[in-house]
Design a protein around this motif. Structure first.
Motif, mmCIF file in Angstrom:
data_model
loop_
_atom_site.group_PDB
_atom_site.id
_atom_site.type_symbol
_atom_site.label_atom_id
_atom_site.label_comp_id
_atom_site.label_asym_id
_atom_site.label_seq_id
_atom_site.Cartn_x
_atom_site.Cartn_y
_atom_site.Cartn_z
ATOM 1 N N ALA D 90 54.678 -43.718 -56.763
ATOM 2 C CA ALA D 90 53.226 -43.800 -56.574
ATOM 3 C C ALA D 90 52.578 -42.526 -57.100
ATOM 4 O O ALA D 90 53.147 -41.443 -56.997
ATOM 5 C CB ALA D 90 52.905 -43.978 -55.101
ATOM 6 N N ILE D 91 51.401 -42.681 -57.685
ATOM 7 C CA ILE D 91 50.667 -41.521 -58.198
ATOM 8 C C ILE D 91 49.416 -41.309 -57.360
ATOM 9 O O ILE D 91 48.628 -42.230 -57.185
ATOM 10 C CB ILE D 91 50.257 -41.723 -59.676
ATOM 11 C CG1 ILE D 91 51.469 -42.065 -60.537
ATOM 12 C CG2 ILE D 91 49.551 -40.476 -60.215
ATOM 13 C CD1 ILE D 91 51.117 -42.369 -61.998
ATOM 14 N N PHE D 92 49.258 -40.108 -56.817
ATOM 15 C CA PHE D 92 48.032 -39.738 -56.103
ATOM 16 C C PHE D 92 47.213 -38.814 -57.010
ATOM 17 O O PHE D 92 47.751 -37.842 -57.545
ATOM 18 C CB PHE D 92 48.365 -38.974 -54.818
ATOM 19 C CG PHE D 92 48.827 -39.827 -53.669
ATOM 20 C CD1 PHE D 92 49.469 -41.049 -53.874
ATOM 21 C CD2 PHE D 92 48.640 -39.403 -52.346
ATOM 22 C CE1 PHE D 92 49.911 -41.829 -52.802
ATOM 23 C CE2 PHE D 92 49.069 -40.168 -51.273
ATOM 24 C CZ PHE D 92 49.704 -41.377 -51.497
ATOM 25 N N VAL D 93 45.938 -39.123 -57.172
ATOM 26 C CA VAL D 93 45.075 -38.262 -57.977
ATOM 27 C C VAL D 93 43.741 -38.022 -57.272
ATOM 28 O O VAL D 93 43.422 -38.695 -56.286
ATOM 29 C CB VAL D 93 44.752 -38.895 -59.363
ATOM 30 C CG1 VAL D 93 46.001 -38.923 -60.249
ATOM 31 C CG2 VAL D 93 44.171 -40.287 -59.197
ATOM 32 N N SER D 94 42.979 -37.079 -57.806
ATOM 33 C CA SER D 94 41.608 -36.884 -57.324
ATOM 34 C C SER D 94 40.660 -37.101 -58.498
ATOM 35 O O SER D 94 40.382 -38.234 -58.847
ATOM 36 C CB SER D 94 41.435 -35.509 -56.692
ATOM 37 O OG SER D 94 42.131 -35.470 -55.460
ATOM 38 N N PHE D 161 54.539 -51.437 -50.854
ATOM 39 C CA PHE D 161 55.065 -51.466 -52.224
ATOM 40 C C PHE D 161 56.460 -50.848 -52.334
ATOM 41 O O PHE D 161 56.975 -50.653 -53.422
ATOM 42 C CB PHE D 161 54.098 -50.735 -53.171
ATOM 43 C CG PHE D 161 52.855 -51.515 -53.475
ATOM 44 C CD1 PHE D 161 52.878 -52.505 -54.457
ATOM 45 C CD2 PHE D 161 51.679 -51.287 -52.779
ATOM 46 C CE1 PHE D 161 51.731 -53.231 -54.733
ATOM 47 C CE2 PHE D 161 50.532 -52.009 -53.056
ATOM 48 C CZ PHE D 161 50.553 -52.987 -54.032
ATOM 49 N N GLU D 162 57.034 -50.515 -51.190
ATOM 50 C CA GLU D 162 58.393 -49.944 -51.157
ATOM 51 C C GLU D 162 58.532 -48.759 -52.106
ATOM 52 O O GLU D 162 59.489 -48.667 -52.892
ATOM 53 C CB GLU D 162 59.425 -51.024 -51.494
ATOM 54 C CG GLU D 162 59.445 -52.117 -50.460
ATOM 55 C CD GLU D 162 60.484 -53.185 -50.783
ATOM 56 O OE1 GLU D 162 60.573 -53.540 -51.977
ATOM 57 O OE2 GLU D 162 61.164 -53.633 -49.874
ATOM 58 N N VAL D 163 57.579 -47.868 -51.998
ATOM 59 C CA VAL D 163 57.560 -46.679 -52.866
ATOM 60 C C VAL D 163 58.717 -45.743 -52.522
ATOM 61 O O VAL D 163 59.006 -45.515 -51.351
ATOM 62 C CB VAL D 163 56.210 -45.946 -52.717
ATOM 63 C CG1 VAL D 163 56.278 -44.522 -53.270
ATOM 64 C CG2 VAL D 163 55.119 -46.746 -53.407
ATOM 65 N N ASP D 164 59.402 -45.232 -53.557
ATOM 66 C CA ASP D 164 60.495 -44.287 -53.344
ATOM 67 C C ASP D 164 60.018 -42.852 -53.272
ATOM 68 O O ASP D 164 60.517 -42.062 -52.489
ATOM 69 C CB ASP D 164 61.523 -44.420 -54.478
ATOM 70 C CG ASP D 164 62.281 -45.722 -54.404
ATOM 71 O OD1 ASP D 164 63.070 -45.875 -53.464
ATOM 72 O OD2 ASP D 164 62.058 -46.593 -55.271
ATOM 73 N N PHE D 165 59.087 -42.525 -54.154
ATOM 74 C CA PHE D 165 58.599 -41.144 -54.133
ATOM 75 C C PHE D 165 57.177 -41.077 -54.685
ATOM 76 O O PHE D 165 56.707 -41.998 -55.351
ATOM 77 C CB PHE D 165 59.545 -40.191 -54.897
ATOM 78 C CG PHE D 165 59.530 -40.361 -56.379
ATOM 79 C CD1 PHE D 165 60.146 -41.454 -56.981
ATOM 80 C CD2 PHE D 165 58.898 -39.423 -57.201
ATOM 81 C CE1 PHE D 165 60.148 -41.611 -58.362
ATOM 82 C CE2 PHE D 165 58.885 -39.563 -58.583
ATOM 83 C CZ PHE D 165 59.514 -40.670 -59.154
ATOM 84 N N ILE D 166 56.511 -39.996 -54.356
ATOM 85 C CA ILE D 166 55.081 -39.834 -54.661
ATOM 86 C C ILE D 166 54.907 -38.614 -55.556
ATOM 87 O O ILE D 166 55.499 -37.565 -55.310
ATOM 88 C CB ILE D 166 54.285 -39.608 -53.357
ATOM 89 C CG1 ILE D 166 54.553 -40.742 -52.365
ATOM 90 C CG2 ILE D 166 52.793 -39.452 -53.649
ATOM 91 C CD1 ILE D 166 54.264 -40.355 -50.918
ATOM 92 N N VAL D 167 54.081 -38.756 -56.582
ATOM 93 C CA VAL D 167 53.734 -37.571 -57.376
ATOM 94 C C VAL D 167 52.242 -37.276 -57.219
ATOM 95 O O VAL D 167 51.403 -38.167 -57.304
ATOM 96 C CB VAL D 167 54.112 -37.738 -58.868
ATOM 97 C CG1 VAL D 167 55.615 -37.930 -59.020
ATOM 98 C CG2 VAL D 167 53.360 -38.872 -59.532
ATOM 99 N N LEU D 168 51.958 -36.003 -56.945
ATOM 100 C CA LEU D 168 50.575 -35.576 -56.719
ATOM 101 C C LEU D 168 50.041 -34.970 -58.023
ATOM 102 O O LEU D 168 50.277 -33.801 -58.327
ATOM 103 C CB LEU D 168 50.504 -34.542 -55.602
ATOM 104 C CG LEU D 168 51.214 -34.912 -54.281
ATOM 105 C CD1 LEU D 168 51.067 -33.781 -53.262
ATOM 106 C CD2 LEU D 168 50.653 -36.208 -53.710
ATOM 107 N N ALA D 169 49.341 -35.806 -58.783
ATOM 108 C CA ALA D 169 48.862 -35.390 -60.108
ATOM 109 C C ALA D 169 47.511 -34.705 -59.975
ATOM 110 O O ALA D 169 46.495 -35.231 -60.389
ATOM 111 C CB ALA D 169 48.800 -36.595 -61.043
#
Lengths: 283, 283, 283, 283
Positions: D90-94, D161-169
């Motif tokens: 998953a991608i987290f953005v602002s 969504f069974e996310v494995d890991f998150i990246v904070l972009a």
């Protein structure tokens, strides 16, 4: 406030800097950038100057004055650019998408300050990317037999859209001498090696075979001789024996992107001059 | 042929460049280097100029003229250096020898263009190196109780030999405020981290503990606050989890040497200016 | 505690790692380093292993066992080194002193862990440096007519002092095939360009002419073909149009020193293997 | 052909490597990668192993055997991954788009080998990019008052969504301890400085103020303490006095992109282990 950029080269003589800086000072210009270089071997003087004008500023008159008062005397090659004028950059691609994605990402992020009137390719593969970014895409196939028409079509598009310069984002076709002479020092290529090593096709394969410990990428202006044009920018990355050719290609992508974009930006910002098949880069 | 280098800073105003370049042009100077920088935040103008003179050149008169005609008007801080004057550089060391070997190797290879009147140390360990290179060595031990005398002895030597600037080649003693005020922006230290990270003692230990992937070195002017002076030069090298503290120390040596020597050379060539605890580096 | 280093290459087969690690485990060895590489193109397996032994350890017996139990079966090229054995390194120089100063500085600082039985040169210029560092110096002039005798004298010295490997610290003479065959993969050269670009003489001049934006240095094993041997290490530094050939030479010095010393250290620590004119570097 | 990757850490003991390599050899595995590291300070052994199996391969049985025969004895922390399993990222953005463009370009170019189930943001600005790349976008605003619900919504999406890991972009919100404990060493952040220098807000402003000559970027796992988690990757770029804060921000973008993507790829390829707030990176 207006900002103009002056690029000069001419035979080296004493007093040019004083004369030129006076010229702009008298017109209420404020110098915000000055750099010069003398090619002592050939006795050539190069200068880049940025001036800010807070008052009304008539670039047409200044150009006429400069020609009359200075350029003529020193027999200068010179250009005076107004900053407001946004350059038009055409992108040529084939099938590789990494450089295209990188340029378009930068373009959308407002990093480049150009217009991109169209993307042109000899293949259809990258059309969806052009579409996703909302940029016109032209498919101009190139085969042995259609080379001449293809080029004519390309030149027609370039003229129609008043393109200023062309970037070859891993475009896998030779650029003809005619095209080069229409856009002298205005066609920018990215080559995937540290030139002059591994010019020509398949540089990653050659690098692998030679067992080098660094691979490189080179951004250069296109000239008639393949991969031999003036170098704008180069960079390298370390590799080891454990990297396969596939690894080199993958690692090289990041290099190509970064070196290409640096070269393109230097060109856009008019920080490059070309003399004797070498660049002067004013940073 | 005489060559002079001018360093200026003053409040930013329009026309300084034109005025200064005219000044030298009128005296038949040929500008071979010009660079300027405006600190827009503080409104300060900085310039570095190199002039060549093919005719007889009276630096005393030029200095007087410059002061009267220009410097006064603009309220400039300025210095005009003649190239022939060779700087005198004292080296302070403790027990580590790698930076000392590096400096002396460069010195002997003719790379630095300075005189080294003496090497001073609070220990005797490195005396044989000084001897091997034929440079006077002074042992000035520093203990809690002898600090004041030690410093007096140091200052005495510096004055006796008319030292221009001091390089601390891993000298492990605090430099007193008095010494700093006698040699403002003329004491150069090498710190073994990328400052401001890991200021103070044992930076390699701290780097190891934090698990960084790069280590650095910083060459800076010494000020009253420890490791907080104006940075002249920095560089880094990559490390990995597999490097022990001992490995970091060993890898760091090469960094320290190269960063230190680059900083020293920039100083010798008068390419540095200091303002607001930051350096302007004219390259 | 004894430490031994094993280097292997052989035809790739399943099970080698398990077999070899078992062999040392059964003899109470503790693996402190293991790395392997498979050249999939040629089907060759390479491995480097460091073992520590806390008990008495009979390296002669272990070598015999290893040959009988493992090496024979897999038809291995292999070497088992005991750490205590200090290598003997001869230095060949001509007139440039920067690499020599760098090596000797590192040597004195205890960084290399070798003996240096002598420095040999075809000129007398650097004799004082050898003297200052207390190392025997042999002057073996090389002219067209004396080539054969000179080489005989060199080989005699190398044998007399039981030299293990030779480093060419900017030695400006071609090494003969005979010498190379006596010291296969044991003659280390520093070339002042990022090979394969600018092989041969005057690489800085060629780099200047081509207008590259990076210059490099390459440390490699010497083979019969000039500047074409297996590359051990390379690095680069950035340059610009403003650098003269003299500047390149000066900037290149630091590169040469650092790349050369890194290559030499990899060799000393037995971290290099050569196959197909390429190196495997175990880091 | 199946490929599995094994990651181990446990108390260091002699014989682990032999035991583990035997285990896979007996099952007809072919080791294609082996690397190990011993944290001698803490006596911890780490290993990464890649095995290829040409025959049918029952990963469930192998896992059970490994636990019973080896992991139990050595009290190991271990994971055995099958290569076919594609991770969900998953991608987290602002509001900053450069890292997002870079990741999505790489994703589309097939460089990452992950699925991206969604992009989540506390702002709506970047929704069009998600749309252009055909990836679901969730707008989850975060205000002082809605923090708790926002986080609940985030966790719900991650689980759905069974996310494995998150990246904070460049996601500009603090990650709660709860989220961190749900995804230990599975939340990857990019920080725009060479940590530990300039932790916290506005690092480019701080770098400008301190007058550093290099700026950096750091990719790290997120832990409870801000900008203090285990560092995966770092890199730097050179700057000078002439760069404004705006220039630093622009130059930093390229650094952030490249360092972030390198860190993400190391994670995806399971080349990272974490111990004592430091990473072991198997390259």
């Amino acid at each position: 406030m207006a900002k103009v950029t002056l690029l000069i080269n001419c035979k080296d003589k004493s007093g040019i800097i004083a004369t030129v800086t006076n010229f702009f000072h008298e017109r209420n210009g404020n110098i915000v950038y000055i750099d010069q270089y003398v090619d002592t071997e050939n006795g050539i003087f190069f200068m880049r100057l940025e001036n800010e004008f807070s008052l009304e500023f008539d670039i047409v008159k200044v150009r006429a004055d400069f020609e009359k008062e200075i350029a003529k005397t020193y027999n200068m090659n010179w250009k005076l650019f107004a900053e407001e004028r946004v350059l038009k950059m055409a992108i040529f691609v084939s099938k590789y998408d990494h450089c295209l994605y990188d340029i378009l990402g930068r373009y959308k992020a407002g990093e480049l300050g150009v217009e991109i009137p169209f993307i042109l390719s000899n293949h259809k593969d990258l059309e969806p990317i052009a579409k996703a970014f909302g940029i016109p895409f032209y498919h101009v196939p190139v085969t042995k037999d259609t080379k001449v028409e293809a080029e004519a079509k390309q030149l027609e598009l370039l003229q129609e859209f008043e393109v200023d310069f062309i970037v070859l984002a891993r475009y896998m076709q030779i650029i003809s001498d005619k095209m080069i002479s229409e856009y002298p020092n205005n066609i920018i290529n990215i080559h995937h090696s540290f030139l002059p090593a591994f010019a020509g096709a398949k540089p990653y394969h050659s690098a692998y075979k030679r067992g080098v410990k660094i691979i490189g990428a080179t951004c250069h202006y296109v000239t008639a001789e393949l991969d031999a044009g003036p170098i704008i920018e180069q960079d390298i990355t370390r590799i080891s024996h454990s990297h396969s050719i596939k690894d080199l290609i993958l690692k090289g992508r990041d290099l190509e992107k970064i070196v290409f974009s640096r070269g393109i930006k230097l060109h856009i910002q008019r920080k490059t001059m070309v003399f004797n098949n070498k660049t002067i880069i004013f940073t």
